[in-house]
Write an enzyme that holds these catalytic residues in place. Structure first.
Site, PDB file in Angstrom:
ATOM      1  N   ASP A 155       8.268  77.384  92.208  1.00  0.00           N
ATOM      2  CA  ASP A 155       9.214  76.579  91.428  1.00  0.00           C
ATOM      3  C   ASP A 155      10.533  77.310  91.251  1.00  0.00           C
ATOM      4  OD1 ASP A 155       7.402  74.330  90.850  1.00  0.00           O
ATOM      5  OD2 ASP A 155       6.241  75.904  89.879  1.00  0.00           O
ATOM      6  N   GLU A 213      -4.030  79.869  92.447  1.00  0.00           N
ATOM      7  CA  GLU A 213      -2.984  80.434  93.308  1.00  0.00           C
ATOM      8  C   GLU A 213      -2.882  81.943  93.086  1.00  0.00           C
ATOM      9  OE1 GLU A 213      -0.088  76.511  93.580  1.00  0.00           O
ATOM     10  OE2 GLU A 213       0.358  78.026  92.105  1.00  0.00           O
TER      11      GLU A 213
END
Ligand code: 5RP
Length: 213
Positions: free
Chosen positions: A79, A98
């Site tokens: 992001d 992740e």
């Protein structure tokens, strides 16, 4: 731009090894590209149910991390990213898996469009995965750290937990803040990836793909 970065990551795929796969639209481009060379790899470890399903649709084998000795490379989006390769991740809510797959991988190649490159992390609200019963307590602790927590409404992670998105942080010391938030009881993990940053950042832009290391 996301697709260009994702396709550039194919160069980091080592023949005969297991590949770690991230989550999100950029990672989806990578999964689609990986399908063209699927015969060259041993298999994959996915960071979310959604990515596992997409891999399986392409006929790419998805392995349990516990059955795998080594992951050669982890490929995932972000992001926000800095030139130091510190990241904010978790916009898709898959941050914990992740972080596990990134930690278990020899190399982490982050793929993104150039709009994700920032000087200071924090304009994108920081996702924090929290055990449901600790929601209010963790939210109060985040306020003490200067953030404004917002519950991600109607969202449950693949691990059965909630996400607090923390607005208003200017993250000057990513490694310290990552450790500090992870030490709050009830926090599973937070979306700062600085203790284990990316090793390579592939940024898609108007003039092609830039590589930062
Ligand atoms: C998911 C993530 C994604 O990598 C991140 O949200 C970027 O997504 P996109 O590739 O769709 O821009 O961390 O949890």
């Amino acid at each position: 731009m996301k697709k260009a970065a994702a396709e550039a990551a194919l160069e980091y795929v080592e023949t005969g090894t297991v590949i770690g796969i991230g989550t999100g639209s950029t990672a989806n481009h990578f999964i689609d590209a990986l399908a063209s060379i699927k015969h060259r790899i041993e298999g994959t470890v996915a960071s979310s149910v959604a990515s596992a399903e997409r891999l399986e649709k392409h006929g790419i084998e998805v392995l349990d991390l516990n059955m795998v000795d080594e992951i050669s490379v982890y490929i995932d989006g972000a992001d926000e990213a800095t030139k130091h390769l510190h990241l904010i991740k978790g916009g898709g809510g898959a941050l914990t898996r992740e972080k596990i797959v990134a930690a278990a991988s020899r190399k982490f190649v982050c793929i993104a469009d150039e709009s994700k490159l920032v000087d200071i992390l924090g304009e994108f609200p920081l996702p924090v995965e929290v055990i449901p019963m600790a929601r209010s307590y963790v939210a109060r602790e985040m306020v003490k750290l200067g953030g404004e927590p917002v519950l991600r409404e109607g969202f449950t992670t693949d691990n059965g937990n909630i996400i607090l998105d923390i607005h208003g942080l200017q993250i000057m010391e990513p490694t310290k803040l990552e450790a500090r938030i992870n030490n709050i009881a009830g926090v599973v993990t937070n979306g700062i990836f600085a203790l284990r940053p990316a090793d390579v950042l592939l940024l898609g832009g108007n003039e092609g793909v830039r590589t930062l290391t």
